[in-house]
Each structure stands twice: as structure tokens, then as C-alpha cells.
Design a protein around this motif. Structure first.
Motif, mmCIF file in Angstrom:
data_model
loop_
_atom_site.group_PDB
_atom_site.id
_atom_site.type_symbol
_atom_site.label_atom_id
_atom_site.label_comp_id
_atom_site.label_asym_id
_atom_site.label_seq_id
_atom_site.Cartn_x
_atom_site.Cartn_y
_atom_site.Cartn_z
ATOM 1 N N UNK A 20 97.376 16.267 23.965
ATOM 2 C CA UNK A 20 96.467 16.876 23.874
ATOM 3 C C UNK A 20 94.995 15.445 24.505
ATOM 4 N N UNK A 21 95.636 14.349 24.729
ATOM 5 C CA UNK A 21 94.643 13.505 25.302
ATOM 6 C C UNK A 21 95.079 13.171 26.375
ATOM 7 N N UNK A 27 95.990 6.017 25.972
ATOM 8 C CA UNK A 27 96.813 4.813 26.161
ATOM 9 C C UNK A 27 96.727 3.615 25.006
ATOM 10 N N UNK A 28 94.822 4.261 24.760
ATOM 11 C CA UNK A 28 94.732 3.828 23.302
ATOM 12 C C UNK A 28 95.291 4.393 21.633
ATOM 13 N N UNK A 29 95.399 5.609 21.536
ATOM 14 C CA UNK A 29 96.271 5.589 20.825
ATOM 15 C C UNK A 29 97.407 5.433 20.580
ATOM 16 N N UNK A 30 98.053 5.096 21.504
ATOM 17 C CA UNK A 30 99.633 4.215 22.503
ATOM 18 C C UNK A 30 99.537 2.803 20.820
ATOM 19 N N UNK A 31 98.465 2.151 21.782
ATOM 20 C CA UNK A 31 98.173 0.651 22.101
ATOM 21 C C UNK A 31 97.854 0.741 19.637
ATOM 22 N N UNK A 62 94.232 8.851 15.052
ATOM 23 C CA UNK A 62 94.103 8.274 16.154
ATOM 24 C C UNK A 62 93.314 8.019 16.830
ATOM 25 N N UNK A 63 93.764 9.947 17.037
ATOM 26 C CA UNK A 63 93.854 10.986 18.403
ATOM 27 C C UNK A 63 92.195 10.822 18.415
ATOM 28 N N UNK A 64 91.401 11.520 16.913
ATOM 29 C CA UNK A 64 90.237 11.699 16.964
ATOM 30 C C UNK A 64 88.987 10.647 17.519
ATOM 31 N N UNK A 65 89.555 9.718 16.774
ATOM 32 C CA UNK A 65 89.154 8.118 17.012
ATOM 33 C C UNK A 65 89.362 7.925 18.716
ATOM 34 N N UNK A 66 90.145 7.902 19.380
ATOM 35 C CA UNK A 66 90.333 7.339 20.208
ATOM 36 C C UNK A 66 89.090 8.247 21.456
#
Length: 273
Positions: A20-21, A27-31, A62-66
Motif C-alpha cells: 500500500x506504500x 523505504x521509510x517503513x523498512x528503515x 508505521x505505515x500511517x506515520x510514513x
């Protein structure tokens, strides 16, 4: 996430969230996940039970944050419980939410995981005792449908937390002892309608139904209370019986589960630094 197939459900959820990203968000999610769990990307017991549920919650957060969405770090976790229009949630809800937010930060520390599991199990026990000591007015509020169902969900989570503690201690199902000391709770059912009028309409509807339906109601309903109220009680008993079966189903198999979860193997983004 609390089922026997929790690892499978978590893998599917992990892939769905990543899909969904957009590339920058991924990249931010994985980091963020890498900073939490390290370069190895492995979470102890992450593929089972309460840890799997905590990871699912973390992925959503985390998905919501990124994506730039605002995410609360306190209060009931959205989507896990029934939403109460009055904003009231029993203590079980807050304790479950607090525990799930904590787990990702201690999941690979077995000592902390055991300590916190024991502490939160005690909190659930304290919550149950506090419910027994409520005043009549407060108890009536708890016994309304949404708060009561949220208490049931909290108790279900508490049972799974006990199972997880057995995993951490490498114990057997024999140590999962259910208390039989408490007397069963008596529930009072109140329907949000004029019961006398609604019951007349309900019986009229039954009279217009097929013969087998009419026969079933004649056989199982009594004249001691309105039929509509009896149906509500039967529906509640059916729901609770189903949930009890789910709680007790394959507990021995649940305790035997020890699967870690490999974030890196299931990552769509680049994991290595």
C-alpha cells in the motif's frame, strides 16, 4: 493473529501493508522496522499469538506515520475493539493496547518478555476483580453491549497472553490453569426498544413465517418472558459458546508454537543498510 495460523496471517498482512506504500514510503517503513529490530530482522516468537498481533499493529502504525497521518501512542488501538459512541472503554482495552505497543521494543529480550507477560497477566486479574466490586450503576454501564463485548475481547487476549507465557517458559499445557473459584456472572439483558410492542410485532412476524419456523419457536420459547428477549439471550449464549471454543481450541498446539518472524525475508523494500 491469535489463531493457529497466525504466522500465515501475519505474512499476508505484512505484504499487504508494504504494497500500500509508494517507493519513498516503503523505504521509510523498512528503515523504521530495521531501527527497531536490527539488521537481522528477526522477531522471537513473532509468528505466533500476541507477538504476531503486536507486529500487525506496528505495521499499521508505521505505515500511517510514513504516509504522514497522525497516530496516537495511547488509548485503545483502532480496529481491535468495538467502538463505543460514548467513548467509554473498560480497563482491559487500555491494558491490551498498552501491552501491544510495548512488545515490539522488547520482543527479542526474553527476560523482559517474561517479566512483562507476568505483570500484564496480573493486571488482567486485577481488572476482573475490580469489575466484581463495581457499584450497581457502574455495573449496568459495563453490561451494555459494547463495553461488555470489549471486556470479553480483553479476557480472550488475556488467555492468549497466558499461553504466550507458557511458550516463553517452555512449559506445558498442564500449567494453563483456569480459575473455577468465581461464581458465574449473571447478565441482565435490556433491549433498546419498547419491549412489549416489539415483542408483539416479533410474534406477528413469526405467525407469517413457514411452519418449521413457527414450530421451532413454539418448542423452545417459554411464556415466562418476552420471546424477543429470549432470542437475544440465546444469541448471546451462542456467541459466547463460539468464543469459548475458539479460546480453548487446540491450546496444546498453540503452546507448542515457537515460530520467529523474519521481517527481512518478507520485505518488499531493501533491508540491508
Amino acid at each position: 493473529m491469535l489463531s493457529i495460523n497466525s504466522s500465515h496471517h501475519l505474512s499476508d498482512h505484512y505484504m499487504a501493508v508494504q504494497s500500500s506504500l509508494n517507493p519513498k514510503q516503503l523505504e521509510d517503513f523498512t528503515r523504521t522496522l530495521r531501527s527497531t529490530f536490527g539488521r537481522e530482522g528477526r522477531v522471537s516468537y513473532g509468528g505466533v499469538g500476541v507477538v504476531a498481533l503486536s507486529l500487525a499493529v506496528l505495521f499499521n502504525t508505521v505505515a500511517q506515520q510514513v504516509k504522514g497521518e497522525r497516530v496516537s501512542d495511547s488509548g485503545p488501538i483502532p480496529g481491535l475493539f468495538f467502538k463505543d459512541p460514548r467513548g467509554y472503554y473498560p480497563p482491559h482495552v487500555h491494558t491490551v493496547s498498552e501491552y501491544l505497543r510495548l512488545v515490539p521494543h522488547i520482543a527479542n529480550n526474553p527476560t523482559r518478555m517474561r517479566e512483562e507477560a507476568e505483570r500484564y497477566i496480573k493486571l488482567f486479574t486485577d481488572h476482573d476483580r475490580s469489575l466484581e466490586n463495581l457499584e450497581e450503576k457502574e455495573m449496568f454501564a459495563i453490561q451494555e453491549d459494547v463495553p461488555l463485548l470489549n471486556v470479553v475481547l480483553g479476557k480472550w487476549f488475556g488467555s492468549n497472553l497466558k499461553i504466550h507465557l507458557l511458550r516463553l517458559k517452555n512449559a506445558s499445557i498442564d500449567e494453563l490453569v483456569y480459575s473455577k473459584e468465581r461464581s458465574p456472572t449473571v447478565f441482565i439483558f435490556n433491549l433498546n426498544c419498547d419491549l412489549e410492542t416489539a415483542d408483539k410485532e416479533f410474534k406477528a412476524l413469526i405467525q407469517r413465517s413457514d411452519n418449521s419456523t413457527q414450530e421451532a419457536f413454539r418448542r423452545y420459547m417459554t411464556n415466562l418472558k418476552p420471546w424477543l428477549l429470549q432470542v437475544a439471550e440465546l444469541e448471546w449464549i451462542n456467541a459466547m459458546t463460539h468464543l469459548a471454543c475458539e479460546i480453548g481450541l487446540n491450546d496444546e498446539s498453540k503452546v507448542a508454537q515457537t515460530g520467529d518472524f523474519d521481517l527481512r525475508a518478507n520485505a518488499l523494500g531493501k533491508w540491508a543498510e
